[in-house]
Write a protein that holds these residues in place. Structure first.
Motif, PDB file in Angstrom:
ATOM      1  N   ARG A  56       0.797  -1.221   0.000  1.00 29.82           N
ATOM      2  CA  ARG A  56       0.000   0.000   0.000  1.00 29.82           C
ATOM      3  C   ARG A  56       0.833   1.276   0.000  1.00 29.82           C
ATOM      4  NH1 ARG A  56      -4.769  -1.377   4.444  1.00 29.82           N
ATOM      5  NH2 ARG A  56      -5.630  -3.217   3.368  1.00 29.82           N
ATOM      6  N   GLY A  57       2.131   1.142   0.190  1.00 30.44           N
ATOM      7  CA  GLY A  57       2.994   2.317   0.240  1.00 30.44           C
ATOM      8  C   GLY A  57       4.218   2.133  -0.613  1.00 30.44           C
ATOM      9  N   PRO A  58       4.950   3.220  -0.891  1.00 31.64           N
ATOM     10  CA  PRO A  58       6.156   3.113  -1.714  1.00 31.64           C
ATOM     11  C   PRO A  58       7.285   2.404  -0.983  1.00 31.64           C
ATOM     12  CG  PRO A  58       5.927   5.328  -0.824  1.00 31.64           C
ATOM     13  CD  PRO A  58       4.670   4.601  -0.461  1.00 31.64           C
ATOM     14  N   ALA A  59       8.093   1.672  -1.744  1.00 34.24           N
ATOM     15  CA  ALA A  59       9.291   1.018  -1.212  1.00 34.24           C
ATOM     16  C   ALA A  59      10.496   1.874  -1.571  1.00 34.24           C
ATOM     17  CB  ALA A  59       9.441  -0.387  -1.793  1.00 34.24           C
ATOM     18  N   THR A  60      11.257   2.293  -0.573  1.00 36.09           N
ATOM     19  CA  THR A  60      12.408   3.162  -0.790  1.00 36.09           C
ATOM     20  C   THR A  60      13.685   2.457  -0.335  1.00 36.09           C
ATOM     21  OG1 THR A  60      12.098   4.198   1.377  1.00 36.09           O
ATOM     22  CG2 THR A  60      11.004   5.232  -0.488  1.00 36.09           C
ATOM     23  N   ASN A  61      14.841   3.012  -0.752  1.00 34.81           N
ATOM     24  CA  ASN A  61      16.143   2.437  -0.393  1.00 34.81           C
ATOM     25  C   ASN A  61      16.199   0.948  -0.730  1.00 34.81           C
ATOM     26  OD1 ASN A  61      17.104   4.939   0.952  1.00 34.81           O
ATOM     27  ND2 ASN A  61      15.533   4.442   2.455  1.00 34.81           N
ATOM     28  N   ARG A 185      13.219 -11.440  15.401  1.00 30.59           N
ATOM     29  CA  ARG A 185      12.253 -11.312  14.307  1.00 30.59           C
ATOM     30  C   ARG A 185      12.568 -10.125  13.399  1.00 30.59           C
ATOM     31  NH1 ARG A 185       9.491  -9.460  18.846  1.00 30.59           N
ATOM     32  NH2 ARG A 185       8.611  -7.360  18.723  1.00 30.59           N
ATOM     33  N   PHE A 186      13.425  -9.188  13.882  1.00 25.95           N
ATOM     34  CA  PHE A 186      13.815  -8.052  13.062  1.00 25.95           C
ATOM     35  C   PHE A 186      15.123  -8.288  12.325  1.00 25.95           C
ATOM     36  CE2 PHE A 186      11.314  -5.744  16.451  1.00 25.95           C
ATOM     37  CZ  PHE A 186      10.213  -5.521  15.637  1.00 25.95           C
ATOM     38  N   GLY A 187      15.737  -9.467  12.490  1.00 24.10           N
ATOM     39  CA  GLY A 187      16.980  -9.763  11.788  1.00 24.10           C
ATOM     40  C   GLY A 187      18.122  -8.873  12.236  1.00 24.10           C
ATOM     41  N   LEU A 188      18.773  -8.203  11.279  1.00 23.23           N
ATOM     42  CA  LEU A 188      19.915  -7.354  11.593  1.00 23.23           C
ATOM     43  C   LEU A 188      19.500  -5.968  12.060  1.00 23.23           C
ATOM     44  CD1 LEU A 188      22.258  -8.176   8.584  1.00 23.23           C
ATOM     45  CD2 LEU A 188      22.510  -8.972  10.927  1.00 23.23           C
ATOM     46  N   SER A 189      18.338  -5.521  11.650  1.00 16.39           N
ATOM     47  CA  SER A 189      17.931  -4.160  11.981  1.00 16.39           C
ATOM     48  C   SER A 189      16.426  -4.008  11.822  1.00 16.39           C
ATOM     49  CB  SER A 189      18.650  -3.150  11.084  1.00 16.39           C
ATOM     50  OG  SER A 189      18.306  -1.835  11.444  1.00 16.39           O
ATOM     51  N   ARG A 190      15.866  -3.085  12.588  1.00 14.31           N
ATOM     52  CA  ARG A 190      14.446  -2.766  12.466  1.00 14.31           C
ATOM     53  C   ARG A 190      14.232  -1.498  11.669  1.00 14.31           C
ATOM     54  NH1 ARG A 190      10.734   0.361  15.445  1.00 14.31           N
ATOM     55  NH2 ARG A 190       8.600  -0.443  15.337  1.00 14.31           N
ATOM     56  N   ARG A 191      15.120  -0.515  11.847  1.00 14.01           N
ATOM     57  CA  ARG A 191      14.974   0.756  11.160  1.00 14.01           C
ATOM     58  C   ARG A 191      16.302   1.174  10.524  1.00 14.01           C
ATOM     59  NH1 ARG A 191      13.831   5.377  13.543  1.00 14.01           N
ATOM     60  NH2 ARG A 191      12.289   6.096  12.039  1.00 14.01           N
ATOM     61  N   LEU A 192      16.191   2.038   9.540  1.00 16.35           N
ATOM     62  CA  LEU A 192      17.360   2.602   8.889  1.00 16.35           C
ATOM     63  C   LEU A 192      17.872   3.765   9.714  1.00 16.35           C
ATOM     64  CD1 LEU A 192      19.184   2.768   6.342  1.00 16.35           C
ATOM     65  CD2 LEU A 192      17.516   4.367   5.397  1.00 16.35           C
ATOM     66  N   GLY A 193      19.121   3.681  10.184  1.00 19.87           N
ATOM     67  CA  GLY A 193      19.692   4.741  11.004  1.00 19.87           C
ATOM     68  C   GLY A 193      19.621   4.425  12.485  1.00 19.87           C
ATOM     69  N   GLY A 194      20.300   5.249  13.256  1.00 21.11           N
ATOM     70  CA  GLY A 194      20.276   5.073  14.710  1.00 21.11           C
ATOM     71  C   GLY A 194      21.206   3.972  15.176  1.00 21.11           C
ATOM     72  N   TRP A 195      20.959   3.519  16.401  1.00 18.21           N
ATOM     73  CA  TRP A 195      21.834   2.522  17.012  1.00 18.21           C
ATOM     74  C   TRP A 195      21.797   1.190  16.269  1.00 18.21           C
ATOM     75  CZ3 TRP A 195      25.382   3.908  20.329  1.00 18.21           C
ATOM     76  CH2 TRP A 195      25.188   5.065  21.094  1.00 18.21           C
ATOM     77  N   ALA A 196      20.694   0.914  15.595  1.00 18.71           N
ATOM     78  CA  ALA A 196      20.558  -0.375  14.920  1.00 18.71           C
ATOM     79  C   ALA A 196      20.999  -0.321  13.466  1.00 18.71           C
ATOM     80  CB  ALA A 196      19.106  -0.848  14.998  1.00 18.71           C
ATOM     81  N   ASP A 197      21.664   0.744  13.068  1.00 18.40           N
ATOM     82  CA  ASP A 197      22.086   0.880  11.679  1.00 18.40           C
ATOM     83  C   ASP A 197      23.199  -0.115  11.366  1.00 18.40           C
ATOM     84  OD1 ASP A 197      22.726   1.611   9.172  1.00 18.40           O
ATOM     85  OD2 ASP A 197      23.332   3.665   9.625  1.00 18.40           O
ATOM     86  N   PRO A 198      22.925  -1.147  10.541  1.00 16.57           N
ATOM     87  CA  PRO A 198      23.962  -2.152  10.260  1.00 16.57           C
ATOM     88  C   PRO A 198      25.047  -1.647   9.332  1.00 16.57           C
ATOM     89  CG  PRO A 198      22.021  -2.582   8.955  1.00 16.57           C
ATOM     90  CD  PRO A 198      21.668  -1.421   9.849  1.00 16.57           C
TER      91      PRO A 198
END
Length: 217
Positions: A56-61, A185-198
């Motif tokens: 329903r939304g655009p896929a980016t990156n 369940r989030f694998g390597l990262s949940r969001r782009l950027g921040g502390w979880a930025d792989p």
């Protein structure tokens, strides 16, 4: 006492309403990418692989990669991913031709795509044996999209003509550090950027070529 119970109940209802509204907003913007093979429809057309957004939304990156074999499950599971290609954003109901994969249905490899939504949350699609599996979070390696040590690890889609040359930028779970506190369940990262930025913890395999065709420094 009754007033305290009513107040606590009102707080819980408000919190629940906030969570429901947030999840509804996330679902309304959630992209879902699917790998699709399309045969030639006429003599002028060529058969090719497509990446289609049925969400329903655009896929980016969006980064498309290959692997010798995928388990179609969450996580990397010792899979070796290679040939990462950065492609343009794909709007809802849009699709993009993966021309560099050629016109053969049987690629003898698995395919994967990582992408984000409007909230910069990761999603992953894995494809193998004509089966597509979609997961929330990052479940393939995330290569740096910009230059690393003066070279790029990811090719851009308009610069990839075919796959006749050597593979580039192979990566496994050993080349991207996973945060110990992040639910699996989030694998390597949940969001782009921040502390979880792989991307910040990515380390290319020593002596392997980048997209420039030379070993990294």
């Amino acid at each position: 006492m009754l007033a305290l119970i009513i107040s606590a109940f009102a707080v819980l209802v408000s919190l629940g309403s906030f969570v429901v509204a947030y999840m509804s907003d996330r679902r309304s913007q959630m992209p879902v990418l699917q790998f699709m093979w399309e045969s030639a429809q006429n003599d002028a057309a060529e058969p090719k692989w497509w990446l289609m957004n049925v969400g329903r939304g655009p896929a980016t990156n969006v980064v498309v990669a290959q692997t010798a074999r995928t388990s179609l499950t969450r996580g990397l599971n010792r899979e070796v991913w290679y040939n990462p290609v950065l492609v343009p954003s794909i709007p809802a109901d849009g699709k993009l031709a993966l021309t560099w994969l050629g016109g053969t249905m049987g690629l003898d490899c698995g395919l994967g795509a990582s992408y984000t939504d409007g909230h910069r949350c990761f999603y992953t699609t894995k494809c193998g044996d004509d089966v597509n599996m979609v997961y929330v979070g990052l479940h393939i390696p995330r290569w740096p999209l910009l230059k690393l040590h003066g070279r790029k690890a990811v090719k851009t889609w308009w610069g990839v003509e075919d796959l006749s040359g050597p593979q580039w930028s192979p990566a496994t779970d050993g080349h991207v550090r996973r945060r110990w506190w992040l639910p699996r369940r989030f694998g390597l990262s949940r969001r782009l950027g921040g502390w979880a930025d792989p991307v910040r913890s990515y380390r290319p395999p020593p002596g392997t070529p980048t997209s420039a065709g030379t070993p990294p420094a």
